[in-house]
Write a protein that holds these residues in place. Structure first.
Motif, PDB file in Angstrom:
ATOM      1  N   THR A  27      -0.068   6.102   0.114  1.00  0.00           N
ATOM      2  CA  THR A  27      -0.100   5.417   1.027  1.00  0.00           C
ATOM      3  C   THR A  27      -1.931   5.912   1.355  1.00  0.00           C
ATOM      4  OG1 THR A  27       1.513   4.153   1.072  1.00  0.00           O
ATOM      5  CG2 THR A  27      -0.589   3.480   1.988  1.00  0.00           C
ATOM      6  N   GLU A  42      -0.353  -2.485  -0.706  1.00  0.00           N
ATOM      7  CA  GLU A  42      -0.471  -3.399   0.799  1.00  0.00           C
ATOM      8  C   GLU A  42       0.954  -3.490   1.075  1.00  0.00           C
ATOM      9  OE1 GLU A  42      -1.987  -7.876   1.284  1.00  0.00           O
ATOM     10  OE2 GLU A  42      -2.428  -6.811  -0.054  1.00  0.00           O
ATOM     11  N   LEU A  43       1.898  -3.752   0.685  1.00  0.00           N
ATOM     12  CA  LEU A  43       3.243  -3.855   1.317  1.00  0.00           C
ATOM     13  C   LEU A  43       3.392  -2.788   1.702  1.00  0.00           C
ATOM     14  CD1 LEU A  43       5.208  -5.174  -2.158  1.00  0.00           C
ATOM     15  CD2 LEU A  43       4.404  -6.533  -0.004  1.00  0.00           C
ATOM     16  N   GLN A  45       2.052  -0.537   3.833  1.00  0.00           N
ATOM     17  CA  GLN A  45       1.439  -0.576   5.169  1.00  0.00           C
ATOM     18  C   GLN A  45       1.629  -1.740   6.160  1.00  0.00           C
ATOM     19  OE1 GLN A  45      -2.626  -0.609   3.161  1.00  0.00           O
ATOM     20  NE2 GLN A  45      -2.732   1.630   3.171  1.00  0.00           N
ATOM     21  N   GLU A  46       1.914  -2.672   5.651  1.00  0.00           N
ATOM     22  CA  GLU A  46       2.703  -3.948   6.424  1.00  0.00           C
ATOM     23  C   GLU A  46       3.858  -3.684   7.008  1.00  0.00           C
ATOM     24  OE1 GLU A  46       0.568  -6.871   7.628  1.00  0.00           O
ATOM     25  OE2 GLU A  46      -0.595  -5.582   7.131  1.00  0.00           O
ATOM     26  N   ASN A  48       7.307  -1.632   8.553  1.00  0.00           N
ATOM     27  CA  ASN A  48       7.544  -0.518   9.394  1.00  0.00           C
ATOM     28  C   ASN A  48       8.529   0.217   8.742  1.00  0.00           C
ATOM     29  OD1 ASN A  48      10.511  -2.291   9.255  1.00  0.00           O
ATOM     30  ND2 ASN A  48       9.973  -3.476  11.006  1.00  0.00           N
ATOM     31  N   GLN A  52      10.570   0.054   4.937  1.00  0.00           N
ATOM     32  CA  GLN A  52       9.738   1.593   4.149  1.00  0.00           C
ATOM     33  C   GLN A  52      11.105   2.040   3.287  1.00  0.00           C
ATOM     34  OE1 GLN A  52       6.504   3.270   6.193  1.00  0.00           O
ATOM     35  NE2 GLN A  52       5.390   2.118   5.935  1.00  0.00           N
TER      36      GLN A  52
END
Length: 67
Positions: A27, A42-43, A45-46, A48, A52
């Motif tokens: 990422t 994107e998932l 990065q969004e 927590n 993750q």
């Protein structure tokens, strides 16, 4: 690849933790090559930290089934 990790004695938790670290690296330093990779980035990065870890575990599970 998961089978190799298991073959050298890594637990599923250790493999998932490694996948989490790889997700952080990708990422931060690798540009997505297609829409699917862009969506994963994107998932990631969004999400927590706990989210993750779940994503990493799901990816490890998917790779394990295919390998």
């Amino acid at each position: 690849m998961v089978n190799i990790g298991e073959g050298i004695g890594l637990s599923e938790d250790m493999i998932t933790a490694t996948a989490h670290k790889i997700g952080d690296f990708l990422t931060s330093f690798v540009e997505p090559r297609n829409r699917e990779e862009a969506l994963l980035k994107e998932l990631w990065q969004e999400a927590n930290d706990e989210d993750q870890k779940v994503l990493a575990a799901l990816i490890v599970r998917m790779v394990n089934k295919k390998g």
